[in-house]
Motif scaffolding. Structure first.
Motif, PDB file in Angstrom:
ATOM      1  N   LEU A 159       0.543  -1.147  -0.014  1.00  0.00           N
ATOM      2  CA  LEU A 159       0.177   0.068  -0.016  1.00  0.00           C
ATOM      3  C   LEU A 159       0.915   1.215  -0.022  1.00  0.00           C
ATOM      4  CD1 LEU A 159      -3.374   0.492   0.489  1.00  0.00           C
ATOM      5  CD2 LEU A 159      -2.496   0.591   2.900  1.00  0.00           C
ATOM      6  N   PRO A 160       0.833   2.079  -1.042  1.00  0.00           N
ATOM      7  CA  PRO A 160       1.475   3.203  -1.101  1.00  0.00           C
ATOM      8  C   PRO A 160       1.298   4.204   0.045  1.00  0.00           C
ATOM      9  CG  PRO A 160       0.008   3.375  -2.785  1.00  0.00           C
ATOM     10  CD  PRO A 160      -0.089   1.996  -2.230  1.00  0.00           C
TER      11      PRO A 160
ATOM     12  N   ARG B 169       0.882   9.062   5.852  1.00  0.00           N
ATOM     13  CA  ARG B 169      -0.088   8.186   6.557  1.00  0.00           C
ATOM     14  C   ARG B 169      -0.604   7.149   5.500  1.00  0.00           C
ATOM     15  NH1 ARG B 169      -0.344  12.871   9.175  1.00  0.00           N
ATOM     16  NH2 ARG B 169      -0.082  12.917  11.551  1.00  0.00           N
ATOM     17  N   VAL B 170      -1.623   6.246   6.059  1.00  0.00           N
ATOM     18  CA  VAL B 170      -2.182   5.326   4.946  1.00  0.00           C
ATOM     19  C   VAL B 170      -3.298   6.350   4.190  1.00  0.00           C
ATOM     20  CG1 VAL B 170      -4.092   3.511   4.949  1.00  0.00           C
ATOM     21  CG2 VAL B 170      -2.240   3.399   6.584  1.00  0.00           C
ATOM     22  N   ASP B 171      -3.148   5.940   2.931  1.00  0.00           N
ATOM     23  CA  ASP B 171      -3.955   6.750   1.805  1.00  0.00           C
ATOM     24  C   ASP B 171      -5.069   5.911   1.955  1.00  0.00           C
ATOM     25  OD1 ASP B 171      -5.068   7.496  -0.488  1.00  0.00           O
ATOM     26  OD2 ASP B 171      -3.172   7.955  -1.567  1.00  0.00           O
ATOM     27  N   LEU B 172      -6.132   6.471   2.284  1.00  0.00           N
ATOM     28  CA  LEU B 172      -7.620   5.863   2.275  1.00  0.00           C
ATOM     29  C   LEU B 172      -8.044   5.354   0.893  1.00  0.00           C
ATOM     30  CD1 LEU B 172      -9.558   7.492   4.981  1.00  0.00           C
ATOM     31  CD2 LEU B 172      -8.245   5.481   5.171  1.00  0.00           C
TER      32      LEU B 172
ATOM     33  N   ALA C 141      -8.869   0.663  -2.625  1.00  0.00           N
ATOM     34  CA  ALA C 141      -8.678  -0.024  -3.803  1.00  0.00           C
ATOM     35  C   ALA C 141      -8.181  -1.201  -3.672  1.00  0.00           C
ATOM     36  CB  ALA C 141      -7.862   1.084  -4.865  1.00  0.00           C
ATOM     37  N   ALA C 142      -7.354  -1.365  -2.597  1.00  0.00           N
ATOM     38  CA  ALA C 142      -6.515  -2.652  -2.370  1.00  0.00           C
ATOM     39  C   ALA C 142      -7.498  -3.717  -1.597  1.00  0.00           C
ATOM     40  CB  ALA C 142      -5.497  -2.259  -1.297  1.00  0.00           C
ATOM     41  N   VAL C 143      -8.328  -3.117  -0.531  1.00  0.00           N
ATOM     42  CA  VAL C 143      -9.080  -4.118  -0.022  1.00  0.00           C
ATOM     43  C   VAL C 143     -10.018  -4.905  -0.751  1.00  0.00           C
ATOM     44  CG1 VAL C 143     -10.955  -4.331   1.748  1.00  0.00           C
ATOM     45  CG2 VAL C 143      -8.970  -2.785   2.262  1.00  0.00           C
ATOM     46  N   SER C 144     -10.424  -6.356  -0.444  1.00  0.00           N
ATOM     47  CA  SER C 144     -11.234  -6.773  -1.125  1.00  0.00           C
ATOM     48  C   SER C 144     -11.623  -8.201  -0.637  1.00  0.00           C
ATOM     49  CB  SER C 144     -10.638  -7.302  -2.679  1.00  0.00           C
ATOM     50  OG  SER C 144      -9.825  -8.484  -2.329  1.00  0.00           O
TER      51      SER C 144
ATOM     52  N   ILE D 190      -9.952   3.139   8.826  1.00  0.00           N
ATOM     53  CA  ILE D 190      -9.009   1.856   8.123  1.00  0.00           C
ATOM     54  C   ILE D 190      -9.834   0.757   8.964  1.00  0.00           C
ATOM     55  CG2 ILE D 190      -7.064   0.834   8.456  1.00  0.00           C
ATOM     56  CD1 ILE D 190      -5.908   3.746   8.499  1.00  0.00           C
ATOM     57  N   SER D 191     -10.031   0.491  10.147  1.00  0.00           N
ATOM     58  CA  SER D 191     -10.402  -0.497  10.815  1.00  0.00           C
ATOM     59  C   SER D 191     -11.966  -0.996  10.126  1.00  0.00           C
ATOM     60  CB  SER D 191     -10.722  -0.183  12.172  1.00  0.00           C
ATOM     61  OG  SER D 191     -11.634  -1.111  12.839  1.00  0.00           O
TER      62      SER D 191
END
Ligand code: PLP
Length: 472
Positions: free
Chosen positions: A185-186, A192-195, A200-203, A227-228
Protein backbone atom coordinates in the motif's frame (compact mmCIF):
# COMPACT_ATOMS: atom_id res chain seq x y z
CA UNK A 1 47.90 -27.46 38.48
CA UNK A 2 45.46 -26.15 36.00
CA UNK A 3 41.88 -25.14 36.53
CA UNK A 4 40.39 -28.56 35.83
CA UNK A 5 42.83 -30.34 38.12
CA UNK A 6 42.15 -27.85 40.88
CA UNK A 7 38.47 -28.55 40.45
CA UNK A 8 38.49 -32.31 40.10
CA UNK A 9 41.80 -33.36 41.73
CA UNK A 10 42.42 -37.02 40.95
CA UNK A 11 38.79 -37.62 40.27
CA UNK A 12 38.63 -39.78 37.18
CA UNK A 13 36.10 -37.37 35.70
CA UNK A 14 39.15 -35.19 35.09
CA UNK A 15 40.54 -35.57 31.64
CA UNK A 16 42.61 -32.80 30.10
CA UNK A 17 40.62 -31.32 27.27
CA UNK A 18 43.59 -30.40 25.14
CA UNK A 19 47.00 -31.90 24.53
CA UNK A 20 49.99 -29.59 24.66
CA UNK A 21 49.73 -28.93 20.97
CA UNK A 22 46.18 -27.77 21.43
CA UNK A 23 44.83 -30.72 19.48
CA UNK A 24 42.39 -33.15 20.99
CA UNK A 25 42.11 -36.52 19.38
CA UNK A 26 38.57 -37.71 19.45
CA UNK A 27 37.90 -41.42 19.45
CA UNK A 28 35.61 -42.04 16.52
CA UNK A 29 36.38 -45.73 16.18
CA UNK A 30 32.80 -46.73 16.85
CA UNK A 31 30.78 -46.92 13.71
CA UNK A 32 29.17 -43.60 13.10
CA UNK A 33 25.67 -43.26 11.76
CA UNK A 34 26.78 -40.05 10.04
CA UNK A 35 27.85 -39.96 6.38
CA UNK A 36 31.65 -40.15 5.94
CA UNK A 37 31.91 -36.61 4.66
CA UNK A 38 30.53 -35.25 7.90
CA UNK A 39 32.83 -37.05 10.35
CA UNK A 40 36.44 -36.28 11.26
CA UNK A 41 39.20 -37.97 13.15
CA UNK A 42 40.78 -34.94 14.69
CA UNK A 43 39.29 -31.81 16.13
CA UNK A 44 41.55 -28.83 16.22
CA UNK A 45 40.49 -26.30 18.80
CA UNK A 46 42.04 -22.92 19.57
CA UNK A 47 43.86 -22.75 22.92
CA UNK A 48 44.02 -19.75 25.19
CA UNK A 49 44.71 -19.25 28.87
CA UNK A 50 41.97 -17.88 31.09
CA UNK A 51 43.58 -14.40 31.46
CA UNK A 52 44.04 -14.19 27.70
CA UNK A 53 40.44 -15.11 27.11
CA UNK A 54 39.11 -12.83 29.81
CA UNK A 55 41.14 -9.89 28.51
CA UNK A 56 40.11 -10.59 24.93
CA UNK A 57 36.40 -10.45 25.72
CA UNK A 58 36.74 -7.49 28.08
CA UNK A 59 38.64 -5.60 25.37
CA UNK A 60 35.99 -6.48 22.80
CA UNK A 61 33.23 -5.30 25.14
CA UNK A 62 35.03 -1.98 25.57
CA UNK A 63 35.25 -1.52 21.81
CA UNK A 64 31.53 -2.01 21.52
CA UNK A 65 28.74 0.50 21.95
CA UNK A 66 25.89 -0.29 24.29
CA UNK A 67 22.90 1.27 26.01
CA UNK A 68 25.06 1.24 29.14
CA UNK A 69 27.59 3.47 27.31
CA UNK A 70 25.25 6.04 25.80
CA UNK A 71 22.08 6.63 23.77
CA UNK A 72 21.32 4.28 20.90
CA UNK A 73 18.78 6.26 18.88
CA UNK A 74 17.96 3.63 16.25
CA UNK A 75 14.51 4.55 15.00
CA UNK A 76 12.06 1.66 14.93
CA UNK A 77 14.50 -0.56 16.83
CA UNK A 78 13.81 1.01 20.25
CA UNK A 79 17.11 0.50 21.98
CA UNK A 80 16.56 1.74 25.48
CA UNK A 81 18.39 1.28 28.76
CA UNK A 82 17.26 -1.88 30.51
CA UNK A 83 17.15 -1.31 34.26
CA UNK A 84 19.46 -3.77 35.97
CA UNK A 85 16.96 -4.77 38.67
CA UNK A 86 15.25 -6.90 36.01
CA UNK A 87 18.54 -8.79 35.57
CA UNK A 88 18.67 -9.37 39.33
CA UNK A 89 15.19 -10.83 39.25
CA UNK A 90 16.05 -13.09 36.32
CA UNK A 91 19.30 -14.16 38.04
CA UNK A 92 17.43 -15.40 41.11
CA UNK A 93 18.14 -19.16 41.29
CA UNK A 94 14.42 -19.70 41.87
CA UNK A 95 13.80 -18.36 38.36
CA UNK A 96 15.71 -21.32 36.91
CA UNK A 97 13.21 -24.14 36.73
CA UNK A 98 13.48 -27.15 34.48
CA UNK A 99 10.74 -26.90 31.86
CA UNK A 100 9.85 -30.59 32.23
CA UNK A 101 8.94 -30.29 35.91
CA UNK A 102 5.41 -31.21 36.82
CA UNK A 103 2.81 -28.47 37.02
CA UNK A 104 2.25 -28.85 40.79
CA UNK A 105 5.93 -28.08 41.44
CA UNK A 106 6.12 -24.96 39.27
CA UNK A 107 3.04 -23.08 40.36
CA UNK A 108 5.07 -19.87 40.84
CA UNK A 109 6.45 -20.09 37.30
CA UNK A 110 3.03 -20.64 35.82
CA UNK A 111 1.58 -17.82 37.93
CA UNK A 112 4.20 -15.43 36.53
CA UNK A 113 3.42 -16.50 32.97
CA UNK A 114 -0.32 -16.13 33.54
CA UNK A 115 0.34 -12.74 35.14
CA UNK A 116 2.36 -11.56 32.15
CA UNK A 117 -0.32 -12.79 29.73
CA UNK A 118 -2.79 -10.75 31.74
CA UNK A 119 -0.62 -7.61 31.88
CA UNK A 120 -0.03 -7.71 28.13
CA UNK A 121 -3.69 -8.33 27.35
CA UNK A 122 -4.66 -5.31 29.46
CA UNK A 123 -1.97 -3.09 27.93
CA UNK A 124 -2.93 -4.02 24.37
CA UNK A 125 -6.70 -4.23 24.86
CA UNK A 126 -6.65 -7.88 23.80
CA UNK A 127 -8.53 -10.88 25.24
CA UNK A 128 -5.88 -13.60 25.14
CA UNK A 129 -2.09 -13.73 24.81
CA UNK A 130 0.54 -16.35 23.99
CA UNK A 131 4.07 -15.78 25.22
CA UNK A 132 5.76 -18.31 22.97
CA UNK A 133 7.14 -16.42 19.94
CA UNK A 134 10.82 -15.52 20.48
CA UNK A 135 10.93 -12.17 18.60
CA UNK A 136 8.73 -9.55 16.99
CA UNK A 137 9.06 -11.13 13.55
CA UNK A 138 8.20 -14.55 15.01
CA UNK A 139 5.18 -12.90 16.61
CA UNK A 140 4.09 -11.55 13.22
CA UNK A 141 4.45 -14.98 11.66
CA UNK A 142 2.44 -16.54 14.51
CA UNK A 143 -0.23 -13.82 14.43
CA UNK A 144 -0.74 -14.13 10.70
CA UNK A 145 -1.01 -17.91 11.05
CA UNK A 146 -3.64 -17.44 13.73
CA UNK A 147 -5.54 -15.10 11.39
CA UNK A 148 -5.25 -17.70 8.63
CA UNK A 149 -6.55 -20.47 10.89
CA UNK A 150 -9.48 -18.22 11.82
CA UNK A 151 -10.44 -17.63 8.17
CA UNK A 152 -9.99 -21.31 7.33
CA UNK A 153 -12.24 -22.33 10.22
CA UNK A 154 -14.98 -20.29 8.54
CA UNK A 155 -14.26 -21.84 5.14
CA UNK A 156 -13.30 -18.37 4.06
CA UNK A 157 -10.42 -18.78 1.64
CA UNK A 158 -8.46 -15.52 1.37
CA UNK A 159 -5.16 -15.01 -0.41
CA UNK A 160 -3.85 -11.50 0.35
CA UNK A 161 -2.31 -9.50 3.17
CA UNK A 162 -2.04 -5.73 2.72
CA UNK A 163 1.12 -4.07 4.04
CA UNK A 164 1.86 -0.31 3.83
CA UNK A 165 5.03 0.62 1.94
CA UNK A 166 6.36 2.22 5.13
CA UNK A 167 6.08 -1.05 7.10
CA UNK A 168 9.03 -2.93 8.50
CA UNK A 169 10.45 -5.55 6.12
CA UNK A 170 9.49 -8.33 8.50
CA UNK A 171 5.78 -7.61 7.87
CA UNK A 172 6.17 -8.42 4.16
CA UNK A 173 8.25 -11.48 4.95
CA UNK A 174 5.90 -12.83 7.63
CA UNK A 175 2.85 -12.53 5.39
CA UNK A 176 4.66 -14.15 2.46
CA UNK A 177 6.04 -16.98 4.63
CA UNK A 178 2.51 -17.66 5.88
CA UNK A 179 1.57 -18.27 2.24
CA UNK A 180 -0.12 -14.97 1.38
CA UNK A 181 0.32 -12.68 -1.59
CA UNK A 182 1.51 -9.33 -0.26
CA UNK A 183 -0.26 -6.22 -1.53
CA UNK A 184 1.89 -3.15 -0.95
CA UNK A 185 0.00 0.00 0.00
CA UNK A 186 1.63 3.29 -1.03
CA UNK A 187 1.83 6.01 1.63
CA UNK A 188 -0.28 9.12 1.26
CA UNK A 189 1.30 12.55 0.84
CA UNK A 190 1.16 13.12 4.57
CA UNK A 191 3.09 9.87 5.24
CA UNK A 192 0.02 8.05 6.56
CA UNK A 193 -2.22 5.35 5.04
CA UNK A 194 -3.85 6.69 1.88
CA UNK A 195 -7.54 5.85 2.32
CA UNK A 196 -8.25 5.85 -1.42
CA UNK A 197 -5.39 3.45 -2.03
CA UNK A 198 -6.65 1.27 0.82
CA UNK A 199 -10.15 1.23 -0.60
CA UNK A 200 -8.76 0.09 -3.94
CA UNK A 201 -6.64 -2.61 -2.30
CA UNK A 202 -9.19 -4.12 0.08
CA UNK A 203 -11.30 -6.95 -1.32
CA UNK A 204 -12.82 -10.30 -0.45
CA UNK A 205 -9.30 -11.68 -0.87
CA UNK A 206 -8.00 -9.57 2.03
CA UNK A 207 -7.06 -11.79 4.95
CA UNK A 208 -5.49 -8.94 6.95
CA UNK A 209 -4.00 -5.48 6.91
CA UNK A 210 -0.76 -5.21 8.91
CA UNK A 211 -0.17 -1.81 10.45
CA UNK A 212 1.82 -0.16 13.16
CA UNK A 213 0.42 2.92 14.86
CA UNK A 214 2.17 5.32 15.18
CA UNK A 215 3.72 4.26 11.91
CA UNK A 216 7.42 3.94 11.14
CA UNK A 217 7.94 7.70 10.91
CA UNK A 218 6.17 8.23 14.22
CA UNK A 219 2.89 9.49 12.72
CA UNK A 220 -0.35 8.50 14.37
CA UNK A 221 -2.80 7.01 11.87
CA UNK A 222 -5.64 9.40 12.64
CA UNK A 223 -8.01 7.53 10.35
CA UNK A 224 -7.57 4.29 12.23
CA UNK A 225 -11.30 3.89 12.96
CA UNK A 226 -12.14 4.30 9.26
CA UNK A 227 -9.28 1.99 8.29
CA UNK A 228 -10.54 -0.61 10.71
CA UNK A 229 -14.09 -0.36 9.33
CA UNK A 230 -12.90 -0.70 5.74
CA UNK A 231 -10.91 -3.85 6.49
CA UNK A 232 -13.58 -5.41 8.71
CA UNK A 233 -16.37 -4.64 6.24
CA UNK A 234 -14.43 -6.64 3.66
CA UNK A 235 -14.15 -9.55 6.12
CA UNK A 236 -10.42 -9.02 6.79
CA UNK A 237 -8.62 -8.73 10.11
CA UNK A 238 -6.51 -5.87 11.43
CA UNK A 239 -3.00 -6.83 12.56
CA UNK A 240 -1.05 -4.50 14.87
CA UNK A 241 2.74 -4.51 14.69
CA UNK A 242 3.56 -3.61 18.29
CA UNK A 243 7.06 -2.32 17.60
CA UNK A 244 5.91 1.24 18.31
CA UNK A 245 3.87 0.53 21.41
CA UNK A 246 6.27 2.74 23.41
CA UNK A 247 4.43 5.75 22.03
CA UNK A 248 1.05 4.60 23.34
CA UNK A 249 1.75 2.78 26.60
CA UNK A 250 -0.91 3.50 29.19
CA UNK A 251 -2.66 5.99 26.88
CA UNK A 252 -4.26 4.16 23.99
CA UNK A 253 -4.77 0.48 23.20
CA UNK A 254 -4.62 -1.24 19.81
CA UNK A 255 -7.66 -3.35 20.78
CA UNK A 256 -9.69 -0.18 21.26
CA UNK A 257 -8.64 1.04 17.81
CA UNK A 258 -10.10 -2.07 16.17
CA UNK A 259 -7.04 -4.31 15.93
CA UNK A 260 -7.80 -8.06 16.15
CA UNK A 261 -4.29 -9.51 16.42
CA UNK A 262 -1.04 -7.94 17.61
CA UNK A 263 2.47 -8.74 18.68
CA UNK A 264 4.41 -7.04 21.45
CA UNK A 265 8.14 -6.49 21.04
CA UNK A 266 8.87 -7.28 24.65
CA UNK A 267 12.56 -6.56 24.11
CA UNK A 268 11.76 -3.05 22.91
CA UNK A 269 8.93 -1.92 25.11
CA UNK A 270 9.43 -3.87 28.30
CA UNK A 271 13.14 -3.42 28.80
CA UNK A 272 14.74 -6.73 28.08
CA UNK A 273 17.89 -6.87 25.97
CA UNK A 274 17.41 -6.50 22.26
CA UNK A 275 19.19 -7.50 19.13
CA UNK A 276 22.48 -9.15 18.45
CA UNK A 277 20.54 -12.30 17.71
CA UNK A 278 19.94 -12.66 21.41
CA UNK A 279 16.75 -14.24 22.64
CA UNK A 280 13.83 -11.84 22.77
CA UNK A 281 10.11 -12.31 23.00
CA UNK A 282 7.27 -11.40 20.69
CA UNK A 283 4.06 -12.41 22.50
CA UNK A 284 0.87 -12.32 20.44
CA UNK A 285 -2.45 -10.97 21.66
CA UNK A 286 -5.80 -11.66 20.03
CA UNK A 287 -9.49 -10.97 20.37
CA UNK A 288 -11.70 -13.63 21.94
CA UNK A 289 -12.80 -15.14 18.57
CA UNK A 290 -9.17 -15.92 17.72
CA UNK A 291 -8.06 -17.30 21.11
CA UNK A 292 -8.79 -20.95 20.28
CA UNK A 293 -6.16 -20.84 17.50
CA UNK A 294 -3.23 -19.62 19.64
CA UNK A 295 -0.11 -21.81 19.93
CA UNK A 296 -0.16 -24.60 22.50
CA UNK A 297 0.20 -24.95 25.39
CA UNK A 298 -1.17 -21.87 27.13
CA UNK A 299 -1.34 -21.16 30.85
CA UNK A 300 -4.50 -20.61 32.86
CA UNK A 301 -5.78 -20.63 36.39
CA UNK A 302 -8.41 -23.23 37.31
CA UNK A 303 -9.76 -23.42 40.86
CA UNK A 304 -6.76 -21.67 42.34
CA UNK A 305 -4.22 -23.85 40.49
CA UNK A 306 -2.22 -22.88 37.41
CA UNK A 307 -2.11 -25.34 34.55
CA UNK A 308 -1.04 -25.74 30.95
CA UNK A 309 -3.68 -26.52 28.37
CA UNK A 310 -3.99 -26.80 24.61
CA UNK A 311 -6.39 -24.35 22.93
CA UNK A 312 -9.03 -26.24 21.01
CA UNK A 313 -7.94 -25.46 17.46
CA UNK A 314 -4.37 -24.43 18.15
CA UNK A 315 -2.04 -23.74 15.22
CA UNK A 316 0.52 -25.86 17.14
CA UNK A 317 3.84 -24.90 18.66
CA UNK A 318 6.02 -22.00 17.55
CA UNK A 319 8.74 -22.37 20.20
CA UNK A 320 9.89 -24.86 22.83
CA UNK A 321 7.94 -24.79 26.07
CA UNK A 322 6.63 -21.32 26.95
CA UNK A 323 9.08 -19.20 24.97
CA UNK A 324 12.20 -17.45 26.22
CA UNK A 325 11.43 -17.73 29.91
CA UNK A 326 14.03 -15.40 31.42
CA UNK A 327 13.20 -12.66 28.92
CA UNK A 328 9.59 -13.02 30.03
CA UNK A 329 10.62 -12.82 33.70
CA UNK A 330 12.36 -9.50 32.99
CA UNK A 331 9.33 -8.14 31.16
CA UNK A 332 7.08 -9.14 34.06
CA UNK A 333 9.43 -7.50 36.58
CA UNK A 334 9.58 -4.31 34.54
CA UNK A 335 5.81 -3.97 34.11
CA UNK A 336 5.15 -4.85 37.75
CA UNK A 337 7.68 -2.25 38.95
CA UNK A 338 6.40 0.54 36.67
CA UNK A 339 2.69 -0.08 37.16
CA UNK A 340 0.03 1.88 35.28
CA UNK A 341 1.43 5.31 36.09
CA UNK A 342 5.01 4.27 35.25
CA UNK A 343 3.98 2.95 31.84
CA UNK A 344 2.06 6.13 31.15
CA UNK A 345 5.09 8.16 32.19
CA UNK A 346 7.33 6.09 29.87
CA UNK A 347 5.25 6.88 26.79
CA UNK A 348 5.01 10.56 27.75
CA UNK A 349 8.80 10.80 28.05
CA UNK A 350 9.40 8.79 24.86
CA UNK A 351 7.30 11.32 22.92
CA UNK A 352 8.68 14.37 24.75
CA UNK A 353 12.29 13.26 24.20
CA UNK A 354 11.78 12.72 20.47
CA UNK A 355 10.17 16.14 20.10
CA UNK A 356 12.80 17.90 22.23
CA UNK A 357 15.64 16.31 20.28
CA UNK A 358 14.07 17.22 16.94
CA UNK A 359 13.77 20.85 18.10
CA UNK A 360 17.51 20.96 18.80
CA UNK A 361 18.45 19.47 15.45
CA UNK A 362 19.21 21.58 12.38
CA UNK A 363 17.58 19.10 10.02
CA UNK A 364 14.49 19.11 7.92
CA UNK A 365 11.86 16.70 9.25
CA UNK A 366 9.34 16.30 6.42
CA UNK A 367 6.56 14.49 8.31
CA UNK A 368 4.84 15.39 11.56
CA UNK A 369 3.52 15.88 14.15
CA UNK A 370 5.30 12.77 15.30
CA UNK A 371 5.30 10.79 18.48
CA UNK A 372 8.23 8.74 19.82
CA UNK A 373 10.37 8.77 16.64
CA UNK A 374 10.90 10.93 13.58
CA UNK A 375 12.55 10.72 10.19
CA UNK A 376 14.94 13.63 9.65
CA UNK A 377 16.48 13.99 6.22
CA UNK A 378 20.17 14.53 5.55
CA UNK A 379 19.13 16.51 2.44
CA UNK A 380 21.92 16.59 -0.13
CA UNK A 381 24.33 14.73 2.17
CA UNK A 382 24.54 10.95 2.26
CA UNK A 383 22.70 9.78 5.39
CA UNK A 384 25.08 6.83 5.86
CA UNK A 385 28.12 9.13 5.73
CA UNK A 386 26.57 11.52 8.23
CA UNK A 387 25.82 8.56 10.50
CA UNK A 388 29.42 7.33 10.28
CA UNK A 389 30.64 10.84 11.08
CA UNK A 390 28.43 10.89 14.19
CA UNK A 391 30.58 8.06 15.54
CA UNK A 392 33.49 10.51 15.61
CA UNK A 393 31.42 12.70 17.94
CA UNK A 394 31.20 9.75 20.34
CA UNK A 395 27.53 8.88 19.86
CA UNK A 396 25.67 6.09 18.14
CA UNK A 397 23.88 7.23 14.96
CA UNK A 398 20.22 6.61 14.11
CA UNK A 399 18.75 4.17 11.57
CA UNK A 400 19.61 5.43 8.09
CA UNK A 401 18.02 5.36 4.63
CA UNK A 402 14.77 3.89 5.92
CA UNK A 403 11.87 4.29 5.41
CA UNK A 404 12.62 4.81 1.77
CA UNK A 405 9.94 7.42 1.09
CA UNK A 406 11.98 9.90 3.15
CA UNK A 407 15.07 10.86 1.10
CA UNK A 408 18.35 10.21 2.96
CA UNK A 409 16.32 9.32 6.03
CA UNK A 410 17.76 9.39 9.53
CA UNK A 411 15.08 7.63 11.55
CA UNK A 412 15.65 8.70 15.13
CA UNK A 413 14.20 7.38 18.37
CA UNK A 414 15.90 8.60 21.53
CA UNK A 415 13.51 6.68 23.87
CA UNK A 416 12.32 7.67 27.31
CA UNK A 417 15.58 6.55 28.90
CA UNK A 418 17.61 9.66 27.95
CA UNK A 419 17.89 12.84 30.00
CA UNK A 420 18.31 16.40 28.72
CA UNK A 421 22.13 16.37 28.76
CA UNK A 422 22.21 13.19 26.77
CA UNK A 423 19.72 14.57 24.23
CA UNK A 424 21.74 17.80 23.94
CA UNK A 425 24.92 15.80 23.26
CA UNK A 426 23.09 13.80 20.64
CA UNK A 427 21.77 16.96 18.95
CA UNK A 428 25.28 18.46 18.96
CA UNK A 429 26.59 15.34 17.22
CA UNK A 430 23.81 15.42 14.63
CA UNK A 431 24.44 19.12 13.95
CA UNK A 432 28.22 18.80 13.91
CA UNK A 433 28.21 15.85 11.51
CA UNK A 434 25.85 17.39 8.95
CA UNK A 435 27.95 20.54 8.69
CA UNK A 436 31.34 18.81 8.35
CA UNK A 437 33.22 18.80 5.05
CA UNK A 438 32.72 16.20 2.30
CA UNK A 439 36.18 14.87 3.03
CA UNK A 440 35.48 14.43 6.74
CA UNK A 441 32.28 12.61 5.91
CA UNK A 442 33.90 10.39 3.29
CA UNK A 443 36.66 9.35 5.73
CA UNK A 444 34.45 8.90 8.75
CA UNK A 445 34.67 7.36 11.22
CA UNK A 446 38.27 8.32 11.89
CA UNK A 447 38.34 8.16 15.68
CA UNK A 448 36.90 4.73 16.34
CA UNK A 449 38.79 1.45 16.82
CA UNK A 450 37.44 0.02 13.60
CA UNK A 451 37.32 2.62 10.87
CA UNK A 452 35.32 2.60 7.67
CA UNK A 453 34.72 -1.02 6.87
CA UNK A 454 33.92 -2.44 3.48
CA UNK A 455 30.34 -3.40 4.30
CA UNK A 456 29.66 -5.12 0.99
CA UNK A 457 32.69 -7.41 1.35
CA UNK A 458 31.94 -8.00 5.02
CA UNK A 459 28.44 -9.14 4.08
CA UNK A 460 29.39 -11.14 0.99
CA UNK A 461 32.58 -12.69 2.24
CA UNK A 462 32.28 -12.91 6.00
CA UNK A 463 35.10 -14.48 8.02
CA UNK A 464 33.22 -16.31 10.69
CA UNK A 465 35.83 -18.81 11.89
CA UNK A 466 38.95 -18.39 13.98
CA UNK A 467 40.75 -20.23 11.16
CA UNK A 468 40.28 -17.07 9.11
CA UNK A 469 42.81 -15.33 11.40
CA UNK A 470 45.59 -17.46 9.85
CA UNK A 471 44.64 -16.21 6.43
CA UNK A 472 45.04 -12.55 7.30
C1 PLP B 1 8.26 -1.85 13.00
C2 PLP B 1 8.91 -3.17 13.33
N1 PLP B 1 8.20 -4.31 13.20
C3 PLP B 1 8.76 -5.51 13.46
C4 PLP B 1 10.06 -5.63 13.89
C5 PLP B 1 10.61 -7.00 14.11
O1 PLP B 1 10.93 -7.22 15.44
P1 PLP B 1 12.09 -8.21 15.88
O2 PLP B 1 13.39 -7.51 15.64
O3 PLP B 1 11.83 -8.43 17.33
O4 PLP B 1 11.96 -9.47 15.10
C6 PLP B 1 10.84 -4.47 14.04
C7 PLP B 1 12.25 -4.59 14.47
O5 PLP B 1 12.99 -3.66 14.65
C8 PLP B 1 10.25 -3.21 13.76
O6 PLP B 1 10.94 -2.08 13.91
Amino acid sequence: MNHDQARYGDDDRYEPLLSETGTKTVDVSEESPLPDGLTREELELPTSSEPELSRHYTRLSQMNWSVETGPYPLGSCTMKYNPSFTEDVAADPNAAVHPERSEETIQGTLELLAGLQDYLARIGGMDAVTLQPPAGAAGEFTGIHVAKAYHESRNDDRSEVIVPASAHGTNFASAAMAGYDVVELPSGEDGRVDLDALEAAVSEETAALMLTNPNTVGLFERDIVEISEMVHDAGGLLYYDGANLNALLGRARPGDMGFDVMHYNVHKTFATPHGGGGPGAGPVGVREELAEFLPRPRVREQDGQYELYDPERSIGKVHGYQGNWLVLVKAYAYIARLGDSGLEDASAKAVLNANYLAEQMEYDIPYGPFHHEFAATAGDRDAADVAKRMLDYGVHPPTTKWPEFVPEAMLTEPTEAEDKTSLDDLAAAFNGAISDSEEELANAPSKTTAQRIDQATAARNPRLSWHALDEQ
